[in-house]
Design an enzyme around this catalytic site. Structure first.
Site, PDB file in Angstrom:
ATOM      1  N   ASN A   7     -43.981  18.509  33.071  1.00  0.00           N
ATOM      2  CA  ASN A   7     -44.392  18.818  32.182  1.00  0.00           C
ATOM      3  C   ASN A   7     -44.222  17.672  30.679  1.00  0.00           C
ATOM      4  O   ASN A   7     -43.096  17.117  31.232  1.00  0.00           O
ATOM      5  CB  ASN A   7     -44.260  19.684  31.678  1.00  0.00           C
ATOM      6  CG  ASN A   7     -42.831  20.197  31.524  1.00  0.00           C
ATOM      7  OD1 ASN A   7     -42.255  20.180  30.131  1.00  0.00           O
ATOM      8  ND2 ASN A   7     -42.305  21.156  31.808  1.00  0.00           N
ATOM      9  N   ASP A  50     -44.630  27.344  34.956  1.00  0.00           N
ATOM     10  CA  ASP A  50     -45.456  29.257  35.703  1.00  0.00           C
ATOM     11  C   ASP A  50     -45.469  28.890  36.464  1.00  0.00           C
ATOM     12  O   ASP A  50     -45.404  29.718  37.950  1.00  0.00           O
ATOM     13  CB  ASP A  50     -45.724  29.290  34.381  1.00  0.00           C
ATOM     14  CG  ASP A  50     -45.933  29.611  33.134  1.00  0.00           C
ATOM     15  OD1 ASP A  50     -46.415  29.129  31.885  1.00  0.00           O
ATOM     16  OD2 ASP A  50     -44.837  29.992  32.693  1.00  0.00           O
ATOM     17  N   LYS A 104     -45.411  12.506  53.430  1.00  0.00           N
ATOM     18  CA  LYS A 104     -46.277  12.522  51.671  1.00  0.00           C
ATOM     19  C   LYS A 104     -47.580  13.023  52.183  1.00  0.00           C
ATOM     20  O   LYS A 104     -47.773  12.779  53.097  1.00  0.00           O
ATOM     21  CB  LYS A 104     -46.310  11.320  51.707  1.00  0.00           C
ATOM     22  CG  LYS A 104     -47.365  10.313  50.595  1.00  0.00           C
ATOM     23  CD  LYS A 104     -47.312   8.891  50.369  1.00  0.00           C
ATOM     24  CE  LYS A 104     -47.614   8.667  49.354  1.00  0.00           C
ATOM     25  NZ  LYS A 104     -48.141   7.511  49.233  1.00  0.00           N
ATOM     26  N   PHE A 133     -38.405  30.907  22.947  1.00  0.00           N
ATOM     27  CA  PHE A 133     -39.581  29.859  22.342  1.00  0.00           C
ATOM     28  C   PHE A 133     -41.576  30.346  23.054  1.00  0.00           C
ATOM     29  O   PHE A 133     -40.983  31.075  24.648  1.00  0.00           O
ATOM     30  CB  PHE A 133     -39.466  27.975  23.228  1.00  0.00           C
ATOM     31  CG  PHE A 133     -38.361  27.814  22.467  1.00  0.00           C
ATOM     32  CD1 PHE A 133     -36.584  28.115  21.760  1.00  0.00           C
ATOM     33  CD2 PHE A 133     -38.914  26.494  20.905  1.00  0.00           C
ATOM     34  CE1 PHE A 133     -36.389  27.485  21.334  1.00  0.00           C
ATOM     35  CE2 PHE A 133     -37.508  25.923  20.655  1.00  0.00           C
ATOM     36  CZ  PHE A 133     -36.726  26.642  20.270  1.00  0.00           C
ATOM     37  N   LYS A 167     -45.094  37.921  22.460  1.00  0.00           N
ATOM     38  CA  LYS A 167     -43.611  37.269  23.533  1.00  0.00           C
ATOM     39  C   LYS A 167     -42.793  38.259  23.290  1.00  0.00           C
ATOM     40  O   LYS A 167     -42.117  38.418  23.902  1.00  0.00           O
ATOM     41  CB  LYS A 167     -44.223  35.787  23.448  1.00  0.00           C
ATOM     42  CG  LYS A 167     -44.857  35.450  24.276  1.00  0.00           C
ATOM     43  CD  LYS A 167     -44.827  34.155  24.681  1.00  0.00           C
ATOM     44  CE  LYS A 167     -45.814  33.981  25.702  1.00  0.00           C
ATOM     45  NZ  LYS A 167     -46.237  32.125  25.590  1.00  0.00           N
ATOM     46  N   LYS A 190     -41.337  40.518  25.745  1.00  0.00           N
ATOM     47  CA  LYS A 190     -39.906  39.563  27.166  1.00  0.00           C
ATOM     48  C   LYS A 190     -38.714  40.586  26.525  1.00  0.00           C
ATOM     49  O   LYS A 190     -37.926  39.909  27.334  1.00  0.00           O
ATOM     50  CB  LYS A 190     -40.153  37.826  26.666  1.00  0.00           C
ATOM     51  CG  LYS A 190     -41.397  37.666  27.127  1.00  0.00           C
ATOM     52  CD  LYS A 190     -41.132  36.002  28.195  1.00  0.00           C
ATOM     53  CE  LYS A 190     -42.863  35.881  28.610  1.00  0.00           C
ATOM     54  NZ  LYS A 190     -42.363  33.905  28.964  1.00  0.00           N
TER      55      LYS A 190
HETATM   56  O1  PMT Z   1     -38.129  19.473  25.088  1.00  0.00           O
HETATM   57  P1  PMT Z   1     -38.918  19.557  23.649  1.00  0.00           P
HETATM   58  O2  PMT Z   1     -39.865  17.920  24.190  1.00  0.00           O
HETATM   59  O3  PMT Z   1     -38.213  18.297  22.644  1.00  0.00           O
HETATM   60  O4  PMT Z   1     -39.871  20.413  23.921  1.00  0.00           O
HETATM   61  C1  PMT Z   1     -39.688  21.019  23.041  1.00  0.00           C
HETATM   62  C2  PMT Z   1     -40.732  22.294  23.955  1.00  0.00           C
HETATM   63  C3  PMT Z   1     -41.713  22.408  22.720  1.00  0.00           C
HETATM   64  C4  PMT Z   1     -40.326  22.009  24.919  1.00  0.00           C
HETATM   65  C5  PMT Z   1     -40.168  23.409  23.325  1.00  0.00           C
HETATM   66  O5  PMT Z   1     -39.649  23.462  21.425  1.00  0.00           O
HETATM   67  C6  PMT Z   1     -40.669  25.471  23.558  1.00  0.00           C
HETATM   68  O6  PMT Z   1     -41.439  25.142  22.969  1.00  0.00           O
HETATM   69  N1  PMT Z   1     -39.900  25.482  25.070  1.00  0.00           N
HETATM   70  C7  PMT Z   1     -40.391  26.319  25.382  1.00  0.00           C
HETATM   71  C8  PMT Z   1     -42.069  25.533  26.135  1.00  0.00           C
HETATM   72  C9  PMT Z   1     -41.747  27.075  27.268  1.00  0.00           C
HETATM   73  O7  PMT Z   1     -42.251  26.750  28.848  1.00  0.00           O
HETATM   74  O8  PMT Z   1     -42.443  27.529  26.270  1.00  0.00           O
HETATM   75  P2  PMT Z   1     -43.919  29.233  27.111  1.00  0.00           P
HETATM   76  O9  PMT Z   1     -44.572  29.785  26.312  1.00  0.00           O
HETATM   77  O10 PMT Z   1     -44.781  28.031  28.295  1.00  0.00           O
HETATM   78  O11 PMT Z   1     -42.629  29.956  27.807  1.00  0.00           O
HETATM   79  C10 PMT Z   1     -42.127  31.261  26.822  1.00  0.00           C
HETATM   80  C11 PMT Z   1     -40.534  31.099  26.793  1.00  0.00           C
HETATM   81  O12 PMT Z   1     -40.373  32.131  28.421  1.00  0.00           O
HETATM   82  C12 PMT Z   1     -39.596  29.670  26.758  1.00  0.00           C
HETATM   83  O13 PMT Z   1     -38.449  30.728  25.965  1.00  0.00           O
HETATM   84  C13 PMT Z   1     -39.762  29.473  28.021  1.00  0.00           C
HETATM   85  O14 PMT Z   1     -38.342  28.925  28.602  1.00  0.00           O
HETATM   86  C14 PMT Z   1     -39.902  30.476  28.728  1.00  0.00           C
HETATM   87  N2  PMT Z   1     -39.900  30.613  30.631  1.00  0.00           N
HETATM   88  C15 PMT Z   1     -41.398  30.024  30.786  1.00  0.00           C
HETATM   89  C16 PMT Z   1     -41.290  30.112  31.972  1.00  0.00           C
HETATM   90  C17 PMT Z   1     -41.038  30.612  33.141  1.00  0.00           C
HETATM   91  N3  PMT Z   1     -41.221  30.460  34.043  1.00  0.00           N
HETATM   92  N4  PMT Z   1     -39.140  31.034  32.760  1.00  0.00           N
HETATM   93  C18 PMT Z   1     -39.116  31.199  31.327  1.00  0.00           C
HETATM   94  O15 PMT Z   1     -38.014  31.658  31.194  1.00  0.00           O
END
Ligand code: PMT
Length: 404
Positions: free
Chosen positions: A217, A286, A296, A331, A345, A349
């Protein structure tokens, strides 16, 4: 909910007394002065006479926008007591580059020019950046003088190594500005995260499809790295678990590089137990391809269908197994329903704070230097303005401190 604790740790409005001595590295000091002026610091430059042999005081005057001082007794350079008034109003006195000669004079409390006199009169922190030929630096006399400066509680910055102006290779180069900037900001910051062990995740993950391709991503890591830099400045012990990014590791931060979500999960599991604060800024995939190919994948026909399987939800797992008194920050990368999704969330969480950022904004979210986030905790909701990721990080720490 958060309010700002302490004084914001930025360069803006800081008074910096910048001593420049007679080294070829003086031209790099001009770049440093320019960088400080761009961050709206108030920089007063004092040059030794030999420094003016390498670079003109006009250059520093133009870059700092302020009068440059070169001689304690010069007529018309403003206050006749500059050696007293300048250090009295400064937040830090930075000598860069610092020659062997200046180091020797400062080590012995000499006061035979404006810079050395100002150093003696200065009660603010003094930061010394030696720069010289490797042999001169290694000479016992220079080393002894540097030890004396350290005993005088001057902060001596280790010189960098590499190709020197004289053609030699070795220690003695002026260090990079980014590292010295961190040291200055660390001096300005409240030490309000001292004693905290902070675990931060940053950047994307890469989920292999075949030896050539992967799913990932747009995360650049900037948000997570800003969190790591600012936490370190504020006194925390920082472990940064980072996906693949194009950023320099923040100084004095323990960094763990990972690629896939499962590698990140493993690294988080290894370090989570010792952390008092965990901030999950990483954009963890995810899903991953269910059957990554060892070879490949060849084009066969028009369409290719991928079967994806779910990756572990690291944050949810942390929420289930959280330690008492551990602060958990997640986040949320949302494109709509920001507050509702953030609240969901926060509960689902089992975290203490959700930082919701809009990933569709031109200046927010992925791969930009600014962000505009909504902080959601059990105490309420706070919408921050569009500010730098570094300032956003400081506001997140302010909130964490109120939760600790
Ligand atoms: O890195 P930059 O370019 O500065 O961009 C910053 C950012 C946009 C990446 C950052 O600010 C941000 O939003 N990070 C979280 C992105 C994300 O995965 O959001 P989510 O809503 O999909 O996940 C929610 C939370 O679960 C996040 O804290 C993530 O770290 C966590 N997560 C998600 C999926 C997973 N399999 N395991 C996790 O722990």
């Amino acid at each position: 909910m958060t309010g700002q604790t302490g004084v914001p740790c930025t360069m803006q409005g800081r008074n910096i007394l910048f001593g420049v001595t007679g080294s070829i590295a003086a031209f790099k000091a001009a770049g440093w002065v320019h960088a400080l002026a761009k961050e709206e610091a108030q920089v007063s430059v004092v040059m030794t006479r030999s420094a003016t042999r390498f670079i003109s005081s006009l250059t520093f005057g133009a870059l700092s926008g302020k009068q440059v001082y070169t001689d304690m007794f010069a007529e018309g350079e403003g206050e006749a007591m500059a050696h007293i008034t300048l250090p009295r109003s400064t937040d830090v006195l930075l000598v860069a580059p610092a020659t062997a000669q200046t180091i020797a004079r400062l080590a012995h409390g000499m006061a035979d020019d404006l810079l050395s006199t100002a150093v003696l009169a200065c009660t603010a922190p003094v930061v010394i950046c030696p720069a010289m030929n490797s042999n001169m630096l290694a000479h016992p006399a220079t080393q002894r003088n540097l030890d004396i400066l350290k005993e005088l509680h001057y902060l001596v910055v280790e010189p960098a190594s590499g190709l020197l102006a004289c053609g030699d290779e070795g220690a003695g180069r002026l260090p990079e500005w980014d590292g010295v900037r961190e040291i200055l900001l660390g001096l300005f910051a409240d030490n309000d995260l001292a004693g905290q062990k902070v675990l931060i995740t940053a950047g994307p993950t890469r989920e292999p499809l075949d030896p050539v391709r992967y799913l990932s991503n747009r995360s650049s890591g900037k948000m997570g790295y800003a969190l790591a830099r600012t936490a370190r400045r504020r006194g925390a012990h920082v472990i940064l678990i980072s996906g693949p990014v194009q950023l320099d590791p923040p100084p004095e931060v323990d960094i763990v590089q990972v690629l896939t979500a499962r590698e990140m999960e493993e690294a988080v599991r290894e370090h989570a137990g010792m952390a008092s604060v965990i901030v999950k800024a990483a954009a963890v995939a995810d899903f991953r391809p269910k059957n990554a190919s060892e070879q490949k994948i060849k084009k066969a026909g028009a369409d290719l269908y991928l079967e994806l399987t779910a990756n572990p939800d690291i944050l949810a797992d942390l929420g289930r197994k959280r330690k008492d008194n551990q602060i958990l920050v997640g986040f949320a990368a949302e494109s709509n329903n920001h507050e509702a999704e953030g609240l969901r969330k926060l509960k689902d969480k089992n975290v203490d704070l959700m930082v919701v950022n809009d990933i569709l904004g031109e200046k927010t979210g992925f791969d930009v230097d600014t962000n505009q986030v909504t902080l959601i905790s059990h105490d309420g909701v706070e919408q921050l303005a569009l500010i730098s990721k570094e300032e956003t990080a400081n506001r997140i720490w302010d909130c964490v401190i109120s939760l600790l």
